[in-house]
Design an enzyme around this catalytic site. Structure first.
Site, PDB file in Angstrom:
ATOM      1  N   ALA A 171      29.266  -4.372 -55.159  1.00  0.00           N
ATOM      2  CA  ALA A 171      30.606  -4.143 -55.702  1.00  0.00           C
ATOM      3  C   ALA A 171      30.796  -2.723 -56.238  1.00  0.00           C
ATOM      4  CB  ALA A 171      30.911  -5.161 -56.795  1.00  0.00           C
ATOM      5  N   PRO A 223      24.435  -4.779 -57.601  1.00  0.00           N
ATOM      6  CA  PRO A 223      24.619  -5.994 -58.395  1.00  0.00           C
ATOM      7  C   PRO A 223      24.831  -7.264 -57.570  1.00  0.00           C
ATOM      8  CG  PRO A 223      26.607  -4.652 -58.456  1.00  0.00           C
ATOM      9  CD  PRO A 223      25.531  -3.808 -57.819  1.00  0.00           C
ATOM     10  N   ASN A 224      24.278  -8.312 -58.093  1.00  0.00           N
ATOM     11  CA  ASN A 224      24.426  -9.679 -57.567  1.00  0.00           C
ATOM     12  C   ASN A 224      23.637  -9.939 -56.282  1.00  0.00           C
ATOM     13  OD1 ASN A 224      26.296 -10.661 -59.616  1.00  0.00           O
ATOM     14  ND2 ASN A 224      27.744  -9.218 -58.721  1.00  0.00           N
ATOM     15  N   ASN A 253      22.794  -0.653 -50.309  1.00  0.00           N
ATOM     16  CA  ASN A 253      23.887  -1.613 -50.413  1.00  0.00           C
ATOM     17  C   ASN A 253      24.363  -1.541 -51.859  1.00  0.00           C
ATOM     18  OD1 ASN A 253      25.678  -3.687 -50.621  1.00  0.00           O
ATOM     19  ND2 ASN A 253      24.408  -5.196 -49.554  1.00  0.00           N
ATOM     20  N   GLU A 260      24.874   3.391 -45.568  1.00  0.00           N
ATOM     21  CA  GLU A 260      25.376   2.314 -46.431  1.00  0.00           C
ATOM     22  C   GLU A 260      25.378   1.010 -45.644  1.00  0.00           C
ATOM     23  OE1 GLU A 260      28.803   3.281 -48.812  1.00  0.00           O
ATOM     24  OE2 GLU A 260      29.695   1.316 -48.502  1.00  0.00           O
ATOM     25  N   ARG A 283      24.217 -17.423 -53.492  1.00  0.00           N
ATOM     26  CA  ARG A 283      25.537 -16.879 -53.716  1.00  0.00           C
ATOM     27  C   ARG A 283      26.388 -16.977 -52.453  1.00  0.00           C
ATOM     28  NH1 ARG A 283      26.558 -10.412 -53.691  1.00  0.00           N
ATOM     29  NH2 ARG A 283      28.675 -10.526 -54.471  1.00  0.00           N
ATOM     30  N   ARG A 318      37.579  -8.923 -45.219  1.00  0.00           N
ATOM     31  CA  ARG A 318      37.686  -9.596 -46.515  1.00  0.00           C
ATOM     32  C   ARG A 318      38.832  -9.000 -47.334  1.00  0.00           C
ATOM     33  NH1 ARG A 318      32.037  -9.950 -49.234  1.00  0.00           N
ATOM     34  NH2 ARG A 318      33.201 -11.488 -50.460  1.00  0.00           N
ATOM     35  N   HIS A 378      26.397  -3.258 -45.806  1.00  0.00           N
ATOM     36  CA  HIS A 378      26.943  -4.458 -46.433  1.00  0.00           C
ATOM     37  C   HIS A 378      26.592  -5.641 -45.548  1.00  0.00           C
ATOM     38  CE1 HIS A 378      29.201  -2.169 -49.390  1.00  0.00           C
ATOM     39  NE2 HIS A 378      29.427  -1.320 -48.403  1.00  0.00           N
ATOM     40  N   TYR A 397      27.392 -14.703 -47.312  1.00  0.00           N
ATOM     41  CA  TYR A 397      26.200 -13.850 -47.338  1.00  0.00           C
ATOM     42  C   TYR A 397      24.983 -14.468 -46.645  1.00  0.00           C
ATOM     43  CZ  TYR A 397      29.015 -11.264 -50.691  1.00  0.00           C
ATOM     44  OH  TYR A 397      30.016 -10.544 -51.276  1.00  0.00           O
TER      45      TYR A 397
HETATM   46  C1  DQA Z   1      28.522  -6.659 -50.308  1.00  0.00           C
HETATM   47  C2  DQA Z   1      30.046  -6.649 -50.174  1.00  0.00           C
HETATM   48  C3  DQA Z   1      30.705  -6.311 -51.499  1.00  0.00           C
HETATM   49  O1  DQA Z   1      32.124  -6.318 -51.355  1.00  0.00           O
HETATM   50  C4  DQA Z   1      30.320  -7.324 -52.559  1.00  0.00           C
HETATM   51  O2  DQA Z   1      30.868  -6.944 -53.807  1.00  0.00           O
HETATM   52  C5  DQA Z   1      28.860  -7.546 -52.646  1.00  0.00           C
HETATM   53  C6  DQA Z   1      28.051  -7.563 -51.429  1.00  0.00           C
HETATM   54  C7  DQA Z   1      27.830  -7.123 -49.014  1.00  0.00           C
HETATM   55  O3  DQA Z   1      26.638  -6.880 -48.885  1.00  0.00           O
HETATM   56  O4  DQA Z   1      28.479  -7.747 -48.152  1.00  0.00           O
HETATM   57  O5  DQA Z   1      28.331  -7.805 -53.726  1.00  0.00           O
HETATM   58  O6  DQA Z   1      28.080  -5.330 -50.573  1.00  0.00           O
END
Ligand code: DQA
Length: 147
Positions: free
Chosen positions: A75, A8-9, A72, A96, A16, A105, A98, A21
């Site tokens: 959240a 998501p996102n 990835n 995985e 964003r 963080r 990120h 990011y």
């Molecule tokens: C994320 C880190 C997560 O904590 C966050 O909720 C994201 C992006 C990252 O790629 O840094 O949406 O996975």
């Protein structure tokens, strides 16, 4: 084929919180993955969804189709036992990723359920972390094949 799954996102990349990011968009990220995959001479299936259940279904579909998964979970990594279970059920080697360094963080970002199903986790290197993940996963798969 290696599946590159995004949660998501991540469709909001570029707009964003760029201070966290970066400025690369999801399309830019896909290009990073395509380039890395071309260098490795491996096919990828790159996807993004905001829906947890869709990610679960995509992970399930990887069984028999993909040789490994780069994910990835965004959240959902911090919250989803369903994603962990789906990854464990595939039995596929998983890395995985990120984009941000989740350990620098909020405390709630320090733990991910999904990492329990991963060979390893790459975080904090921006979108190039995906290229690193693809290379690492490819090497692991090749090593496994040689044995
Ligand atoms: C994320 C880190 C997560 O904590 C966050 O909720 C994201 C992006 C990252 O790629 O840094 O949406 O996975």
């Amino acid at each position: 084929m290696i599946a590159v799954l995004n949660g998501p996102n991540l469709n909001m990349l570029g707009m964003r919180q760029p201070e966290i990011y970066g400025h690369a968009t999801l399309d830019d990220l896909e290009q990073v993955c395509i380039q890395a995959a071309e260098q490795l001479d491996v096919a990828i299936d790159f996807r993004q969804t905001n829906v947890e259940g869709e990610l679960v279904s995509w992970i399930q579909e990887c069984r028999g189709r993909a040789r490994g998964i780069v994910i990835n979970p965004a959240a959902y990594g911090h919250t989803s036992i369903a994603l962990l279970d789906a990854l464990l059920a595939t039995g596929l080697p998983t890395v995985e990723v990120h984009i941000s360094n989740i350990h620098r963080r909020d405390a709630f970002r320090h733990h991910t359920y999904t990492s329990q199903a991963a060979i390893g986790v790459i975080c904090g290197f921006g979108v190039r972390g995906y290229a690193m993940a693809l290379r690492a996963l490819y090497d692991m798969i090749e090593d496994e094949d040689e044995r």
